[in-house]
Design an enzyme around this catalytic site. Structure first.
Site, short mmCIF file in Angstrom:
data_model
loop_
_atom_site.label_atom_id
_atom_site.label_comp_id
_atom_site.label_asym_id
_atom_site.label_seq_id
_atom_site.Cartn_x
_atom_site.Cartn_y
_atom_site.Cartn_z
N ILE A 105 0.83 -1.20 0.00
CA ILE A 105 0.00 0.00 0.00
C ILE A 105 0.87 1.25 0.00
O ILE A 105 0.55 2.25 -0.65
CB ILE A 105 -0.94 0.00 1.22
CG1 ILE A 105 -1.88 -1.20 1.18
CG2 ILE A 105 -1.75 1.29 1.28
CD1 ILE A 105 -2.67 -1.40 2.47
N TYR A 160 -1.97 -7.34 17.10
CA TYR A 160 -2.19 -6.55 15.90
C TYR A 160 -3.41 -5.65 16.04
O TYR A 160 -3.34 -4.43 15.78
CB TYR A 160 -2.34 -7.46 14.68
CG TYR A 160 -2.66 -6.70 13.41
CD1 TYR A 160 -1.69 -5.92 12.79
CD2 TYR A 160 -3.93 -6.74 12.85
CE1 TYR A 160 -1.98 -5.19 11.64
CE2 TYR A 160 -4.24 -6.02 11.70
CZ TYR A 160 -3.25 -5.25 11.09
OH TYR A 160 -3.55 -4.54 9.96
N LYS A 196 -3.69 -1.40 16.24
CA LYS A 196 -4.52 -0.58 15.36
C LYS A 196 -5.50 0.27 16.16
O LYS A 196 -5.81 1.41 15.78
CB LYS A 196 -5.26 -1.46 14.35
CG LYS A 196 -4.34 -2.05 13.29
CD LYS A 196 -3.62 -0.95 12.50
CE LYS A 196 -2.71 -1.47 11.41
NZ LYS A 196 -2.06 -0.40 10.63
N THR A 204 -1.39 -8.01 0.09
CA THR A 204 0.03 -7.67 0.27
C THR A 204 0.73 -8.80 1.01
O THR A 204 0.11 -9.77 1.44
CB THR A 204 0.20 -6.37 1.09
OG1 THR A 204 -0.16 -6.63 2.46
CG2 THR A 204 -0.67 -5.25 0.54
#
Length: 334
Positions: free
Chosen positions: A57, A210, A214, A247
């Site tokens: 990205i 994770y 975030k 990705t």
């Protein structure tokens, strides 16, 4: 309290449920033919720093910003990939519109060195895209002893942003506001912050780490906007959720999830270029001039999780981040 294995299973299931929901939304959007990049005006004379800008990205974001006429500084911890990215951006734009500067977000010393080198270049700064990150890695620690998701995804960007704020303020003083765009994730909606065990030393789950990182970024971005508003800075801070994007970040996922990515990624996942649309929209959309404190998804405003809007959790996390990174807390009293 549930045993660690059960908490880890719960975190994994919640993350995958969110992922499936996002992929179904993307599938419906694709079937409706609604996948169209935002139309944005040229951005000549503006300078952007994109972390993790050498691949995925980040690279697609850097390319799109360069197409708009911005000069892009690709910040990353792989010099070979970084210089290849710069070469490709320059070849596409036909100018020297990109440069590379080494940045390892797993090292606070590297973050400080990057800022010194950027300032020494004499360039102005109008845009910071906090894009780089890791995803669901086995437990490890940064150079400073932080759990890696907390250290790379959150604390590295926290320090980088605060150290670059003086440059961003100067960049926003000439008319248009400068912007801080932090790349988020729908998994923040199932993230939790344990202030007593921020680094997962008592119990660790890669999925929880994770999602928690975030959520930390969302808390940070919203409190940052409060600071900017209080000081009257011509700088805005917004979150940009790219969706589920095809990705290399998914290499640590459960084998079944990786199989879905390999077999159906073309249909359910966004491409890296499609994933860049919301960050680039946040970076350049005229309707966002002077507008901060927003959570953006699919190039439109969305509502962040209630936990992200909790002012007390914002305050406590910010204060702890200041302590861990060795900077003064300028938000005290807000």
């Amino acid at each position: 309290m549930a045993p660690p294995w059960l908490r880890a299973l719960r975190a994994a299931l919640r993350v995958y449920v969110v992922g499936v929901a996002v992929m179904m939304t993307q599938l419906l959007r694709r079937l409706r033919g609604d996948f169209r990049p935002p139309e944005l005006p040229p951005q000549p004379g503006r300078v952007a720093v994109v972390t993790g800008g050498a691949e995925g990205i980040g690279l697609s974001t850097a390319r799109r910003l360069a197409r708009l006429g911005m000069r892009v500084v690709v910040a990353g911890n792989d010099e070979r990939k970084g210089r290849e990215a710069v070469s490709s951006i320059r070849a596409e734009s036909g100018s020297d519109s990109a440069d590379f500067l080494f940045l390892d977000l797993a090292s606070l010393a590297s973050v400080r060195r990057f800022v010194r080198e950027f300032r020494a270049s004499g360039r102005p700064l109008h845009l910071l895209v906090n894009n780089a990150g890791i995803m669901m890695e086995p437990r490890g620690e940064t150079d400073d002893g932080f759990e890696r998701h907390v250290g790379v995804n959150f604390l590295g960007h926290f320090l980088l942003t605060l150290l670059l704020l003086p440059s961003l303020r100067v960049g926003g003083a000439g008319g248009r506001s400068s912007r801080v765009v932090t790349v988020g994730s729908a998994t923040h909606r199932v993230g939790e912050i344990d202030m007593a065990d921020l680094h997962g030393r008592s119990a660790y789950s890669a999925h929880a780490a994770y999602a928690g990182s975030k959520l930390a970024l969302a808390l940070f971005s919203l409190r940052l906007q409060r600071l900017l508003d209080a000081r009257g800075d011509r700088v805005t801070a917004n979150m940009a959720d790219p969706g589920v994007v095809d990705t290399a970040l998914y290499r640590h996922l459960w084998v079944g999830a990786r199989a879905v990515q390999r077999g159906l990624g073309w249909l359910l996942f966004k491409t890296p270029d499609e994933g860049s649309w919301t960050p680039v929209y946040a970076a350049a959309a005229p309707e966002l001039e002077g507008v901060g404190g927003r959570y953006l998804y699919n190039e439109a405003e969305a509502e962040p999780a209630a936990a992200a809007r909790d002012p007390e959790l914002q305050r406590r996390l910010w204060a702890e981040a200041c302590r861990l990174t060795g900077v003064a807390d300028e938000t005290a009293g807000l």
